[in-house]
Design a protein around this motif. Structure first.
Motif, PDB file in Angstrom:
ATOM      1  N   LEU A  23       0.835  -1.203   0.000  1.00 17.40           N
ATOM      2  CA  LEU A  23       0.000   0.000   0.000  1.00 17.40           C
ATOM      3  C   LEU A  23       0.870   1.253   0.000  1.00 17.40           C
ATOM      4  O   LEU A  23       0.577   2.218  -0.722  1.00 17.40           O
ATOM      5  CB  LEU A  23      -0.944   0.004   1.206  1.00 17.40           C
ATOM      6  N   ASP A  24       1.941   1.247   0.791  1.00 18.19           N
ATOM      7  CA  ASP A  24       2.862   2.390   0.813  1.00 18.19           C
ATOM      8  C   ASP A  24       3.457   2.637  -0.564  1.00 18.19           C
ATOM      9  O   ASP A  24       3.569   3.781  -1.014  1.00 18.19           O
ATOM     10  CB  ASP A  24       3.993   2.159   1.820  1.00 18.19           C
ATOM     11  N   ARG A  25       3.844   1.569  -1.250  1.00 19.11           N
ATOM     12  CA  ARG A  25       4.424   1.716  -2.596  1.00 19.11           C
ATOM     13  C   ARG A  25       3.396   2.258  -3.580  1.00 19.11           C
ATOM     14  O   ARG A  25       3.724   3.027  -4.467  1.00 19.11           O
ATOM     15  CB  ARG A  25       4.995   0.389  -3.084  1.00 19.11           C
ATOM     16  N   LEU A  26       2.136   1.862  -3.402  1.00 19.83           N
ATOM     17  CA  LEU A  26       1.089   2.333  -4.310  1.00 19.83           C
ATOM     18  C   LEU A  26       0.711   3.791  -4.066  1.00 19.83           C
ATOM     19  O   LEU A  26       0.050   4.405  -4.907  1.00 19.83           O
ATOM     20  CB  LEU A  26      -0.136   1.427  -4.220  1.00 19.83           C
ATOM     21  N   CYS A  27       1.148   4.355  -2.949  1.00 18.62           N
ATOM     22  CA  CYS A  27       0.930   5.792  -2.715  1.00 18.62           C
ATOM     23  C   CYS A  27       1.653   6.630  -3.775  1.00 18.62           C
ATOM     24  O   CYS A  27       1.275   7.770  -4.032  1.00 18.62           O
ATOM     25  CB  CYS A  27       1.421   6.201  -1.323  1.00 18.62           C
ATOM     26  N   ASN A  28       2.686   6.050  -4.388  1.00 22.09           N
ATOM     27  CA  ASN A  28       3.455   6.748  -5.422  1.00 22.09           C
ATOM     28  C   ASN A  28       2.808   6.657  -6.789  1.00 22.09           C
ATOM     29  O   ASN A  28       3.363   7.170  -7.757  1.00 22.09           O
ATOM     30  CB  ASN A  28       4.876   6.180  -5.492  1.00 22.09           C
ATOM     31  N   GLY A  29       1.683   5.973  -6.894  1.00 22.93           N
ATOM     32  CA  GLY A  29       0.978   5.865  -8.160  1.00 22.93           C
ATOM     33  C   GLY A  29       0.838   4.430  -8.632  1.00 22.93           C
ATOM     34  O   GLY A  29       1.341   3.493  -8.018  1.00 22.93           O
ATOM     35  N   GLU A  30       0.146   4.288  -9.719  1.00 16.65           N
ATOM     36  CA  GLU A  30      -0.148   2.987 -10.311  1.00 16.65           C
ATOM     37  C   GLU A  30       1.134   2.257 -10.695  1.00 16.65           C
ATOM     38  O   GLU A  30       2.065   2.867 -11.215  1.00 16.65           O
ATOM     39  CB  GLU A  30      -1.005   3.240 -11.555  1.00 16.65           C
ATOM     40  N   GLN A  31       1.168   0.947 -10.409  1.00 16.94           N
ATOM     41  CA  GLN A  31       2.363   0.156 -10.691  1.00 16.94           C
ATOM     42  C   GLN A  31       1.984  -1.254 -11.118  1.00 16.94           C
ATOM     43  O   GLN A  31       0.930  -1.765 -10.750  1.00 16.94           O
ATOM     44  CB  GLN A  31       3.262   0.078  -9.451  1.00 16.94           C
ATOM     45  N   SER A  32       2.898  -1.884 -11.839  1.00 13.91           N
ATOM     46  CA  SER A  32       2.716  -3.275 -12.241  1.00 13.91           C
ATOM     47  C   SER A  32       3.157  -4.193 -11.101  1.00 13.91           C
ATOM     48  O   SER A  32       3.826  -3.766 -10.161  1.00 13.91           O
ATOM     49  CB  SER A  32       3.556  -3.575 -13.486  1.00 13.91           C
ATOM     50  N   VAL A  33       2.807  -5.464 -11.212  1.00 11.05           N
ATOM     51  CA  VAL A  33       3.220  -6.451 -10.212  1.00 11.05           C
ATOM     52  C   VAL A  33       4.743  -6.495 -10.137  1.00 11.05           C
ATOM     53  O   VAL A  33       5.308  -6.553  -9.043  1.00 11.05           O
ATOM     54  CB  VAL A  33       2.669  -7.856 -10.550  1.00 11.05           C
ATOM     55  N   LYS A  34       5.391  -6.463 -11.279  1.00  9.03           N
ATOM     56  CA  LYS A  34       6.849  -6.527 -11.307  1.00  9.03           C
ATOM     57  C   LYS A  34       7.463  -5.348 -10.557  1.00  9.03           C
ATOM     58  O   LYS A  34       8.393  -5.520  -9.764  1.00  9.03           O
ATOM     59  CB  LYS A  34       7.346  -6.546 -12.756  1.00  9.03           C
ATOM     60  N   GLN A  35       6.940  -4.145 -10.768  1.00  5.91           N
ATOM     61  CA  GLN A  35       7.446  -2.967 -10.053  1.00  5.91           C
ATOM     62  C   GLN A  35       7.201  -3.098  -8.555  1.00  5.91           C
ATOM     63  O   GLN A  35       8.068  -2.774  -7.740  1.00  5.91           O
ATOM     64  CB  GLN A  35       6.763  -1.696 -10.566  1.00  5.91           C
ATOM     65  N   LEU A  36       6.008  -3.552  -8.192  1.00  5.86           N
ATOM     66  CA  LEU A  36       5.671  -3.689  -6.775  1.00  5.86           C
ATOM     67  C   LEU A  36       6.525  -4.734  -6.077  1.00  5.86           C
ATOM     68  O   LEU A  36       6.862  -4.597  -4.909  1.00  5.86           O
ATOM     69  CB  LEU A  36       4.191  -4.043  -6.621  1.00  5.86           C
ATOM     70  N   ALA A  37       6.896  -5.781  -6.807  1.00  8.97           N
ATOM     71  CA  ALA A  37       7.632  -6.898  -6.217  1.00  8.97           C
ATOM     72  C   ALA A  37       9.119  -6.618  -6.040  1.00  8.97           C
ATOM     73  O   ALA A  37       9.787  -7.331  -5.285  1.00  8.97           O
ATOM     74  CB  ALA A  37       7.450  -8.140  -7.085  1.00  8.97           C
ATOM     75  N   GLU A  38       9.654  -5.593  -6.697  1.00  8.54           N
ATOM     76  CA  GLU A  38      11.107  -5.339  -6.697  1.00  8.54           C
ATOM     77  C   GLU A  38      11.769  -5.387  -5.321  1.00  8.54           C
ATOM     78  O   GLU A  38      12.777  -6.063  -5.160  1.00  8.54           O
ATOM     79  CB  GLU A  38      11.418  -4.013  -7.386  1.00  8.54           C
ATOM     80  N   PRO A  39      11.269  -4.685  -4.307  1.00  9.79           N
ATOM     81  CA  PRO A  39      12.012  -4.668  -3.039  1.00  9.79           C
ATOM     82  C   PRO A  39      11.803  -5.893  -2.152  1.00  9.79           C
ATOM     83  O   PRO A  39      12.450  -6.020  -1.120  1.00  9.79           O
ATOM     84  CB  PRO A  39      11.477  -3.417  -2.346  1.00  9.79           C
ATOM     85  N   PHE A  40      10.914  -6.781  -2.544  1.00  8.63           N
ATOM     86  CA  PHE A  40      10.574  -7.922  -1.695  1.00  8.63           C
ATOM     87  C   PHE A  40      11.343  -9.162  -2.123  1.00  8.63           C
ATOM     88  O   PHE A  40      11.526  -9.406  -3.305  1.00  8.63           O
ATOM     89  CB  PHE A  40       9.069  -8.207  -1.753  1.00  8.63           C
ATOM     90  N   GLU A  41      11.759  -9.933  -1.149  1.00 10.81           N
ATOM     91  CA  GLU A  41      12.422 -11.201  -1.423  1.00 10.81           C
ATOM     92  C   GLU A  41      11.394 -12.326  -1.328  1.00 10.81           C
ATOM     93  O   GLU A  41      11.457 -13.164  -0.438  1.00 10.81           O
ATOM     94  CB  GLU A  41      13.574 -11.418  -0.443  1.00 10.81           C
ATOM     95  N   MET A  42      10.453 -12.280  -2.256  1.00  7.81           N
ATOM     96  CA  MET A  42       9.428 -13.330  -2.324  1.00  7.81           C
ATOM     97  C   MET A  42       9.024 -13.505  -3.780  1.00  7.81           C
ATOM     98  O   MET A  42       9.322 -12.659  -4.617  1.00  7.81           O
ATOM     99  CB  MET A  42       8.234 -13.035  -1.423  1.00  7.81           C
ATOM    100  N   SER A  43       8.362 -14.598  -4.048  1.00  8.12           N
ATOM    101  CA  SER A  43       7.995 -14.932  -5.419  1.00  8.12           C
ATOM    102  C   SER A  43       6.887 -14.006  -5.939  1.00  8.12           C
ATOM    103  O   SER A  43       6.135 -13.414  -5.162  1.00  8.12           O
ATOM    104  CB  SER A  43       7.530 -16.388  -5.489  1.00  8.12           C
TER     105      SER A  43
END
Length: 111
Positions: A23-43
């Protein structure tokens, strides 16, 4: 007064730290799954599951552009959380005001 079952989904959705981070990342605007997943170490499937829960709670909406899904924050349901937290915020403000008054009346003396 108990919350309706549908609103409990909002509280459950934000209970997970990964979903709050999304949710915090989406505060910066619309994003794809790939963009949202970048900082996370999960599949990617794990990120997609988190996004699915956020969508079900009404906190996130998605749209398709070609083969890509773009996700957008819908902050309106968070108003319910804010309304629930607000009385507790007032409680803590009163406690901090009382502490400030006490400290003014009882200054610490340095030795």
């Amino acid at each position: 007064m108990s919350r309706p079952a549908a609103s409990a989904d909002i509280f459950q959705a934000i209970a997970d730290p990964t979903r709050r981070a999304l949710l915090d990342r989406l505060c910066n605007g619309e994003q794809s799954v790939k963009q949202l997943a970048e900082p996370f170490e999960m599949s990617m499937p794990a990120i997609s599951q988190h996004l699915h829960i956020l969508c079900e709670a009404g906190l996130v909406s998605q749209r398709k552009v070609g083969r890509q899904r773009l996700y957008r924050l819908n902050p309106e349901p968070l108003k319910e959380v804010s309304d629930w937290v607000n009385p507790y915020e007032q409680f803590w403000q009163e406690k901090l005001d009382a502490l400030g008054k006490y400290l003014e009346e009882n200054p610490c003396s340095e030795t």
